[in-house]
Design a protein around this motif. Structure first.
Motif, PDB file in Angstrom:
ATOM      1  N   HIS A 152       0.835  -1.205   0.000  1.00 16.06           N
ATOM      2  CA  HIS A 152       0.000   0.000   0.000  1.00 16.06           C
ATOM      3  C   HIS A 152       0.868   1.252   0.000  1.00 16.06           C
ATOM      4  O   HIS A 152       1.813   1.340   0.788  1.00 16.06           O
ATOM      5  CB  HIS A 152      -0.902   0.014   1.236  1.00 16.06           C
ATOM      6  N   TYR A 153       0.533   2.170  -0.872  1.00 16.31           N
ATOM      7  CA  TYR A 153       1.246   3.449  -0.949  1.00 16.31           C
ATOM      8  C   TYR A 153       0.230   4.577  -1.076  1.00 16.31           C
ATOM      9  O   TYR A 153      -0.919   4.343  -1.469  1.00 16.31           O
ATOM     10  CB  TYR A 153       2.175   3.478  -2.173  1.00 16.31           C
ATOM     11  N   ASP A 154       0.694   5.767  -0.791  1.00 12.13           N
ATOM     12  CA  ASP A 154      -0.157   6.928  -1.084  1.00 12.13           C
ATOM     13  C   ASP A 154      -0.233   7.125  -2.600  1.00 12.13           C
ATOM     14  O   ASP A 154      -1.291   7.369  -3.153  1.00 12.13           O
ATOM     15  CB  ASP A 154       0.445   8.196  -0.458  1.00 12.13           C
ATOM     16  N   VAL A 155       0.925   7.016  -3.235  1.00 14.64           N
ATOM     17  CA  VAL A 155       1.007   7.349  -4.655  1.00 14.64           C
ATOM     18  C   VAL A 155       1.685   6.217  -5.417  1.00 14.64           C
ATOM     19  O   VAL A 155       2.774   5.782  -5.026  1.00 14.64           O
ATOM     20  CB  VAL A 155       1.835   8.643  -4.873  1.00 14.64           C
ATOM     21  N   GLU A 204       8.862  14.422  -1.562  1.00 19.70           N
ATOM     22  CA  GLU A 204       9.111  15.680  -0.836  1.00 19.70           C
ATOM     23  C   GLU A 204       7.877  16.138  -0.063  1.00 19.70           C
ATOM     24  O   GLU A 204       7.978  16.829   0.938  1.00 19.70           O
ATOM     25  CB  GLU A 204       9.507  16.790  -1.821  1.00 19.70           C
ATOM     26  N   MET A 205       6.699  15.752  -0.564  1.00 23.12           N
ATOM     27  CA  MET A 205       5.452  16.118   0.128  1.00 23.12           C
ATOM     28  C   MET A 205       5.198  15.217   1.334  1.00 23.12           C
ATOM     29  O   MET A 205       4.198  15.373   2.025  1.00 23.12           O
ATOM     30  CB  MET A 205       4.260  15.993  -0.837  1.00 23.12           C
ATOM     31  N   GLY A 206       6.062  14.230   1.519  1.00 24.51           N
ATOM     32  CA  GLY A 206       5.913  13.336   2.671  1.00 24.51           C
ATOM     33  C   GLY A 206       4.997  12.156   2.396  1.00 24.51           C
ATOM     34  O   GLY A 206       4.568  11.469   3.331  1.00 24.51           O
ATOM     35  N   LEU A 207       4.702  11.909   1.145  1.00 19.81           N
ATOM     36  CA  LEU A 207       3.819  10.786   0.808  1.00 19.81           C
ATOM     37  C   LEU A 207       4.654   9.540   0.525  1.00 19.81           C
ATOM     38  O   LEU A 207       5.811   9.632   0.090  1.00 19.81           O
ATOM     39  CB  LEU A 207       2.984  11.140  -0.431  1.00 19.81           C
ATOM     40  N   SER A 208       4.036   8.380   0.741  1.00 18.32           N
ATOM     41  CA  SER A 208       4.736   7.142   0.375  1.00 18.32           C
ATOM     42  C   SER A 208       4.496   6.898  -1.117  1.00 18.32           C
ATOM     43  O   SER A 208       3.384   7.093  -1.619  1.00 18.32           O
ATOM     44  CB  SER A 208       4.243   5.968   1.214  1.00 18.32           C
ATOM     45  N   VAL A 209       5.552   6.481  -1.805  1.00 17.61           N
ATOM     46  CA  VAL A 209       5.554   6.486  -3.266  1.00 17.61           C
ATOM     47  C   VAL A 209       6.149   5.198  -3.798  1.00 17.61           C
ATOM     48  O   VAL A 209       7.142   4.704  -3.264  1.00 17.61           O
ATOM     49  CB  VAL A 209       6.449   7.668  -3.751  1.00 17.61           C
ATOM     50  N   ARG A 210       5.549   4.651  -4.856  1.00 19.39           N
ATOM     51  CA  ARG A 210       6.190   3.547  -5.570  1.00 19.39           C
ATOM     52  C   ARG A 210       5.990   3.766  -7.062  1.00 19.39           C
ATOM     53  O   ARG A 210       4.869   3.994  -7.515  1.00 19.39           O
ATOM     54  CB  ARG A 210       5.550   2.209  -5.160  1.00 19.39           C
ATOM     55  N   ALA A 211       7.091   3.687  -7.823  1.00 19.45           N
ATOM     56  CA  ALA A 211       6.989   3.830  -9.279  1.00 19.45           C
ATOM     57  C   ALA A 211       7.345   2.497  -9.930  1.00 19.45           C
ATOM     58  O   ALA A 211       8.126   1.707  -9.381  1.00 19.45           O
ATOM     59  CB  ALA A 211       7.924   4.922  -9.767  1.00 19.45           C
ATOM     60  N   PHE A 212       6.765   2.262 -11.090  1.00 21.52           N
ATOM     61  CA  PHE A 212       7.022   1.032 -11.845  1.00 21.52           C
ATOM     62  C   PHE A 212       7.368   1.403 -13.285  1.00 21.52           C
ATOM     63  O   PHE A 212       6.796   2.336 -13.853  1.00 21.52           O
ATOM     64  CB  PHE A 212       5.778   0.129 -11.855  1.00 21.52           C
ATOM     65  N   ASP A 213       8.293   0.648 -13.859  1.00 21.44           N
ATOM     66  CA  ASP A 213       8.617   0.869 -15.268  1.00 21.44           C
ATOM     67  C   ASP A 213       9.034  -0.458 -15.891  1.00 21.44           C
ATOM     68  O   ASP A 213       9.722  -1.258 -15.250  1.00 21.44           O
ATOM     69  CB  ASP A 213       9.752   1.899 -15.414  1.00 21.44           C
ATOM     70  N   GLY A 214       8.636  -0.654 -17.133  1.00 21.94           N
ATOM     71  CA  GLY A 214       8.991  -1.881 -17.843  1.00 21.94           C
ATOM     72  C   GLY A 214      10.466  -1.950 -18.221  1.00 21.94           C
ATOM     73  O   GLY A 214      11.021  -3.033 -18.434  1.00 21.94           O
ATOM     74  N   ALA A 215      11.122  -0.793 -18.316  1.00 19.11           N
ATOM     75  CA  ALA A 215      12.535  -0.755 -18.707  1.00 19.11           C
ATOM     76  C   ALA A 215      13.417  -1.167 -17.530  1.00 19.11           C
ATOM     77  O   ALA A 215      12.933  -1.343 -16.408  1.00 19.11           O
ATOM     78  CB  ALA A 215      12.892   0.653 -19.164  1.00 19.11           C
ATOM     79  N   SER A 216      14.716  -1.313 -17.800  1.00 15.51           N
ATOM     80  CA  SER A 216      15.630  -1.726 -16.718  1.00 15.51           C
ATOM     81  C   SER A 216      16.199  -0.545 -15.953  1.00 15.51           C
ATOM     82  O   SER A 216      16.967  -0.742 -15.012  1.00 15.51           O
ATOM     83  CB  SER A 216      16.822  -2.501 -17.261  1.00 15.51           C
ATOM     84  N   ASP A 217      15.903   0.655 -16.394  1.00 12.94           N
ATOM     85  CA  ASP A 217      16.429   1.822 -15.681  1.00 12.94           C
ATOM     86  C   ASP A 217      15.596   3.039 -16.059  1.00 12.94           C
ATOM     87  O   ASP A 217      14.686   2.947 -16.887  1.00 12.94           O
ATOM     88  CB  ASP A 217      17.918   2.022 -16.009  1.00 12.94           C
ATOM     89  N   VAL A 218      15.958   4.170 -15.496  1.00 14.79           N
ATOM     90  CA  VAL A 218      15.200   5.402 -15.734  1.00 14.79           C
ATOM     91  C   VAL A 218      15.394   5.903 -17.179  1.00 14.79           C
ATOM     92  O   VAL A 218      16.310   5.474 -17.872  1.00 14.79           O
ATOM     93  CB  VAL A 218      15.660   6.521 -14.761  1.00 14.79           C
ATOM     94  N   GLY A 219      14.542   6.819 -17.592  1.00 16.40           N
ATOM     95  CA  GLY A 219      14.755   7.504 -18.874  1.00 16.40           C
ATOM     96  C   GLY A 219      13.598   7.422 -19.851  1.00 16.40           C
ATOM     97  O   GLY A 219      13.485   8.259 -20.741  1.00 16.40           O
ATOM     98  N   GLY A 220      12.750   6.397 -19.721  1.00 15.27           N
ATOM     99  CA  GLY A 220      11.587   6.298 -20.613  1.00 15.27           C
ATOM    100  C   GLY A 220      11.995   6.343 -22.081  1.00 15.27           C
ATOM    101  O   GLY A 220      12.826   5.547 -22.533  1.00 15.27           O
ATOM    102  N   THR A 221      11.425   7.278 -22.808  1.00 18.88           N
ATOM    103  CA  THR A 221      11.718   7.426 -24.235  1.00 18.88           C
ATOM    104  C   THR A 221      13.224   7.471 -24.502  1.00 18.88           C
ATOM    105  O   THR A 221      13.703   6.900 -25.476  1.00 18.88           O
ATOM    106  CB  THR A 221      11.045   8.718 -24.752  1.00 18.88           C
TER     107      THR A 221
END
Ligand code: NA7
Length: 550
Positions: free
Chosen positions: A14-17, A35-52
């Motif tokens: 469970h996360y806020d965002v 930074e807003m103090g929310l709990s956060v989880r991000a997901f991406d299909g790639a192996s690292d950051v950068g997207g496009t």
């Protein structure tokens, strides 16, 4: 390197965002909500950051907008101080290094799980929470779902008879392999002459045995004007940074340029010609930043620029028949403006052939060739520079299910209904970044993401302050927004041309101009909505303790 690929945990998390996507926008979302103090989880299909920027590794891939050092994040002045951009039109690898640097500096990867696709996203009315299911078998719930899924990320693969039978190497520019690709001694066909094709073709032609360019639409392309940035340039950019940021915020496209109110029709043909010559020499996006503002709205002004570019193409391309095939016939600028570096000159090489698919259409692929109306072209490699199901495509691929289990695909059959380019009726607390109805691809995208995220952060604070659980726009506010978006677009020539901006490049897609062309006015509009207690939204109070943020 990616660090967060641990095995699936049992039970729901469970996360806020939850943030879907770790490209430029998703990365900033991680930082902002943390930074807003929310709990956060991000997901991406790639192996690292950068997207496009992680996916688009094709030869010649570079920033094709106004460029460095201003295609960048603005939230931390230290980034401007610490990062040394080397060129104005940075290579893909340089942009990727920059975003990796940002990820390191702010320890973003700690809250990002890579190599993970979101397979389902569903709103639960009882708990007022979203549940996402991942390709690793996790169930993750959140109160706020941020869809940073990319405006140019779902690839458009042409459905040409026999294409799957082709046995040679096949690559899409938007899914380029990480291993080096050699063109040496190979007969390569490239389908597509948009930004990616026009960047890749000259590079491929340098070493390939032969390149056959399969062109459906001739394009306008302008000199990239790439140049190295010097220590003096960087020192100046740093010294001016405060002033520059203010200019970026004020500029319609988010770039540090003064506004432009010159109209082509106020000048004589000779004056216009001299101005165009000057801009052609400088290159980069100056035709759009310092050109004439009526080129996008007046047929006559538009013709003055398109005639100029057609003349330039004829001057550069030696074979008149090839030059004829390269003559664009749409309104210049109404397809995504393209920056080129040696593209027109490439057609003077002996190892490059241009096939105009309008006269000589593809009939089919075989295991070893492509057959067009005029004959067979034997091939070793096929490069698909065929673009994306842009702007709305990645949201539809995600296809979240909102109230009553209604999916986005069901809601978006005729039009990409939304309010403020970020929210959708029936999808409470779901936010799109750079989605349809926003300036998105018409804006400096890192800055646009920061500004949208600031608005969403305020929306979250509004809910907290008033004890509200969720908010979503009304159908009426979506309709009014659609009229506003179309009203602005219809005052220009943009909707008159088939392009990925109008959805015309993907079969069966609703065909209309879906971006908010008002530039910085957009940010005033969304600020105005917030200041009026989120006019156009409806809210629900928090439903009991269980529904509160974890
Ligand atoms: P674009 O700009 O959508 O270009 C795709 C190209 O592929 C364009 O020339 C298309 O022709 C062509 N295309 C697409 N499908 C076909 C088929 N079926 N047959 C022949 N030709 C086809 O994508 P890019 O990747 O170049 O650029 C996208 C953005 O990425 C760009 O704006 C930059 O911001 C980065 P069409 O013009 O549709 O006739």
């Amino acid at each position: 390197m990616a660090s967060e690929n641990e095995a699936p945990k049992s039970g729901a998390e469970h996360y806020d965002v939850v943030i879907i996507g770790a490209g430029v926008s998703g990365m900033y979302a991680v930082h902002h909500f943390r930074e807003m103090g929310l709990s956060v989880r991000a997901f991406d299909g790639a192996s690292d950051v950068g997207g496009t920027w992680w996916y688009n590794r094709y030869p010649g891939a570079r920033v094709d907008g106004p460029g460095s050092p201003y295609y960048c994040f603005t939230f931390s002045d230290e980034l401007m101080e610490e990062w040394n951009w080397e060129e104005t039109q940075s290579e893909q690898s340089a942009v990727l290094e920059y975003v990796e640097f940002v990820a390191d500096k702010f320890d973003l990867r700690r809250d990002i799980q890579f190599e993970t696709w979101i397979e389902d996203a569903r709103y639960d009315e009882a708990t007022q929470r979203w549940t996402v299911k991942t390709s690793r078998g996790q169930q993750v719930t959140c109160r706020f779902l941020i869809c940073a899924v990319g405006a140019l990320s779902t690839t458009n693969v042409p459905n040409i008879p026999g294409i799957d039978d082709f046995k040679g190497e096949t690559y899409h520019t938007g899914r380029w392999p990480h291993e080096p690709v050699s063109f040496e001694g190979k007969r390569v066909a490239v389908i597509g002459t948009g930004s990616s094709g026009i960047q890749a073709i000259p590079e491929i032609a340098k070493t390939a045995d032969h390149v056959t360019v399969l062109q459906r639409t001739a394009q306008f392309a302008f000199p990239a004007g790439n140049r190295p940035l010097t220590d003096e340039d960087r020192a100046q950019a740093r010294a001016d940074w405060e002033k520059t940021k203010a200019m970026m915020v004020a500029h319609p496209g988010g770039f540090p340029h003064p506004g432009n109110d010159k109209a082509a029709l106020d000048y004589t043909p000779e004056e216009r010609e001299a101005h165009y010559e000057k801009l052609w020499k400088i290159g980069s996006f100056h035709f759009f930043l310092n050109g004439y503002m009526d080129v996008a709205t007046s047929e006559e002004a538009n013709k003055s620029l398109s005639d100029f570019v057609r003349k330039k193409i004829r001057e550069i391309v030696k074979d008149p028949e090839t030059a004829d095939k390269l003559m664009p016939d749409h309104y210049v600028m109404t397809k995504r403006p393209i920056l080129e570096d040696g593209y027109w000159e490439t057609y003077n090489r002996d190892n490059v052939t241009l096939v105009d698919l309008r006269e000589d259409p593809i009939e089919r692929f075989t295991e070893t060739s492509v057959i067009t109306a005029s004959g067979e072209h034997p091939l070793d490699m096929l490069v698909l520079a065929t673009g994306y199901d842009a702007i709305s495509g990645s949201m539809l691929r995600l296809n979240p299910k909102g109230r009553g289990g209604v999916s986005l695909k069901e809601r978006w059959t005729e039009r990409f209904h939304n309010y403020l380019g970020m929210t959708v009726n029936g999808f409470p607390n779901l936010f799109m970044i750079h989605g349809p109805g926003s300036p998105g691809v018409f804006y400096n995208m890192p800055l646009g993401a920061e500004r949208q995220m600031a608005w969403i952060g305020d929306f979250v604070r509004h809910l907290e302050k008033h004890g509200l659980g969720v908010g979503e726009p009304t159908i009426e506010s979506e309709e009014a927004w659609a009229n506003e978006v179309s009203g602005i677009a219809n005052a220009t020539l943009f909707p008159r041309t088939d392009s990925w901006w109008t959805g015309a490049n993907v079969e069966g897609k609703p065909r209309y101009f879906s971006a908010y062309l008002g530039g910085s006015i957009y940010y005033m509009r969304i600020g105005d909505v917030a200041s009026k207690d989120y006019e156009g939204f409806v809210f629900e109070p928090v439903r009991g303790e269980d529904a509160k943020a974890s």
